[in-house]
Design a protein around this motif. Structure first.
Motif, PDB file in Angstrom:
ATOM      1  N   ALA A 187       0.712  -1.116   0.050  1.00 52.70           N
ATOM      2  CA  ALA A 187      -0.072  -0.112   0.008  1.00 52.70           C
ATOM      3  C   ALA A 187       0.758   1.287   0.049  1.00 52.70           C
ATOM      4  O   ALA A 187       0.408   2.249  -0.058  1.00 52.70           O
ATOM      5  N   ARG A 188       1.970   1.136   0.140  1.00 53.35           N
ATOM      6  CA  ARG A 188       3.113   2.153   0.014  1.00 53.35           C
ATOM      7  C   ARG A 188       2.822   3.153   1.026  1.00 53.35           C
ATOM      8  O   ARG A 188       2.761   4.258   0.951  1.00 53.35           O
ATOM      9  N   LEU A 234      -1.090   7.547  14.388  1.00 55.86           N
ATOM     10  CA  LEU A 234      -0.627   8.816  14.498  1.00 55.86           C
ATOM     11  C   LEU A 234       0.745   8.947  13.454  1.00 55.86           C
ATOM     12  O   LEU A 234       0.834  10.080  12.941  1.00 55.86           O
ATOM     13  N   ILE A 235       1.450   8.199  13.530  1.00 50.31           N
ATOM     14  CA  ILE A 235       2.926   8.193  12.584  1.00 50.31           C
ATOM     15  C   ILE A 235       2.371   8.600  11.069  1.00 50.31           C
ATOM     16  O   ILE A 235       2.835   9.328  10.498  1.00 50.31           O
ATOM     17  N   THR A 236       1.364   7.748  10.745  1.00 52.05           N
ATOM     18  CA  THR A 236       0.715   7.855   9.296  1.00 52.05           C
ATOM     19  C   THR A 236       0.171   9.083   9.175  1.00 52.05           C
ATOM     20  O   THR A 236       0.264  10.010   8.048  1.00 52.05           O
ATOM     21  N   LEU A 237      -0.458   9.748  10.285  1.00 50.42           N
ATOM     22  CA  LEU A 237      -1.227  11.063  10.192  1.00 50.42           C
ATOM     23  C   LEU A 237      -0.176  12.173  10.236  1.00 50.42           C
ATOM     24  O   LEU A 237      -0.296  13.302   9.489  1.00 50.42           O
ATOM     25  N   PHE A 238       0.961  12.101  10.778  1.00 53.66           N
ATOM     26  CA  PHE A 238       1.827  12.921  10.754  1.00 53.66           C
ATOM     27  C   PHE A 238       2.888  13.016   9.416  1.00 53.66           C
ATOM     28  O   PHE A 238       3.444  13.847   9.068  1.00 53.66           O
ATOM     29  N   VAL A 254      -4.510   2.729   6.641  1.00 56.65           N
ATOM     30  CA  VAL A 254      -3.689   1.947   7.838  1.00 56.65           C
ATOM     31  C   VAL A 254      -4.697   1.363   8.684  1.00 56.65           C
ATOM     32  O   VAL A 254      -4.736   0.377   9.144  1.00 56.65           O
ATOM     33  N   GLY A 255      -5.633   2.358   9.126  1.00 52.46           N
ATOM     34  CA  GLY A 255      -6.794   1.828   9.906  1.00 52.46           C
ATOM     35  C   GLY A 255      -7.448   0.568   9.563  1.00 52.46           C
ATOM     36  O   GLY A 255      -7.972  -0.164  10.159  1.00 52.46           O
TER      37      GLY A 255
END
Length: 376
Positions: A248-249, A280-284, A293-294
């Motif tokens: 999903a890169r 959170l890591i993906t959000l930032f 991710v979810g």
């Protein structure tokens, strides 16, 4: 019993009570001093680590000895050689890459304003304009405050993770000492076991000694089967997570997979604990990938809970959700993350022992649990 014998027995009882009181006072004085505890822990740490290594490797040694008819000494050499190869791979290939990824991530975390702009862009692109405007209008201040707190939490979490990883690499000398001790423990396992049994039978009644050994046997079955099964289960989940996130890169797929794989060792709470920093890591780093991710984490949790976990761990847990949650909570409060992992097999062991005791007492009274369950 004459008066002199009675007097001697009374003196022995008094001496025992005095000994217990003195021992209790000295033990309290020792435990109340953190410096003494740390000193004692530093002394026994290599031996404790060696016991854990030997305990976990013993089933593999048994497999080589029984199934492949390899001598015990050679089996131990093979297992230790494989362990050293894995440690080398982890210490010199995986950990440096992970640490550099962690450092890169902490240094390149975007500002709250940049994230807010990315979210606004996402809303404008993928959400109906009226809904997007409504969301931005009513949630701007709340979103900014939440993002600021999330960034502080994530930075502290990543820094702590880096420190823990580096502390593992700096403990390599202690680990090597423990590995050498573990080899001798494995070689002398039969002799050590025999000596422990002789000691238990020498200082206890036969019924008590049998009961102690039965508890030891059940403890071994509960802990070893659960920990090994959960480790394999979490390893597979971590690898699947890395593969799916890479396809999903999703940025920092290796870090996210490591976090989810490790936290998956914790029953029930683990998937939720791992999901928070991953999201959170993906959000930032890439807000547009948060939904993916979810979805992927949720899918992995369902796959693990409904299929993989029952297949590998099976029904070894043997306790309902309420008791597992209690075990994880109490274990976490006492020993932190290790306590959250070990709390479940401990609860299963206690549950089984209590049930055995209850069944035994009911049988003496000529009753069964099925009869009592039917009572209104």
């Amino acid at each position: 019993m004459n008066e002199s014998e009675q007097s001697q027995n009374d003196k022995k009882k008094l001496l025992r009570v005095m000994f217990l009181i003195i021992f209790g006072v000295l033990f309290y004085m020792f435990v109340s001093q953190k410096a003494y505890i740390q000193w004692a822990y530093n002394i026994i740490k290599p031996i404790l680590q060696a016991f854990i290594i030997a305990y976990l490797l013993n089933p593999l040694v048994k497999i080589l000895c029984k199934r492949f008819k390899i001598k015990k000494g050679i089996s131990i050499i093979i297992i230790i050689a494989l362990l050293i190869a894995i440690l080398f791979f982890v210490l010199y290939i995986m950990i440096p890459n992970l640490v550099s990824s962690f450092v890169s991530l902490t240094e390149n975390l975007p500002s709250v304003e940049q994230i807010s702009n990315s979210i606004d862009h996402f809303l404008d692109t993928y959400v109906d304009k009226r809904i997007a405007d409504l969301v931005k209008k009513n949630s701007n201040n709340l979103l900014t405050m939440t993002l600021e707190k999330s960034k502080v939490f994530l930075t502290d979490f990543l820094q702590n993770f880096i420190d823990k990883t580096l502390s593992i690499t700096t403990s390599i000398i202690s680990l090597l000492i423990s590995l050498i001790i573990a080899i001798y423990m494995l070689l002398d396992k039969d002799d050590l076991t025999a000596r422990i049994k002789r000691f238990i039978y020498a200082y206890n009644k036969k019924e008590t000694a049998d009961y102690i050994l039965n508890i030891g046997k059940k403890s071994n079955e509960a802990f070893l089967s659960y920990i090994n099964g959960k480790f394999i289960d979490s390893l597979i989940i971590g690898i699947l997570c890395f593969i799916l996130f890479s396809i999903a890169r999703i940025p920092y797929a290796s870090i996210l997979a490591l976090i989810i794989g490790i936290t998956n060792m914790i029953e029930y709470f683990g998937p939720f604990i791992g999901a928070v920093p991953a999201i959170l890591i993906t959000l930032f780093t890439n807000p547009s990938k948060v939904i993916w991710v979810g979805i992927l984490i949720f899918a992995l949790q369902q796959f693990d809970g409904l299929y993989l976990g029952p297949k590998i761990v099976g029904k070894k847990v043997g306790a309902r959700a309420f008791w597992i949650i209690i075990a994880v909570t109490i274990g976490g409060a006492i020993l932190g993350v290790p306590g959250m992992v070990l709390g479940v097999p401990s609860m299963v062991l206690i549950k089984n022992l209590v049930e055995q005791s209850v069944d035994k007492r009911l049988k003496k009274k000529g009753m069964s649990k099925f009869e009592i369950d039917k009572l209104k």
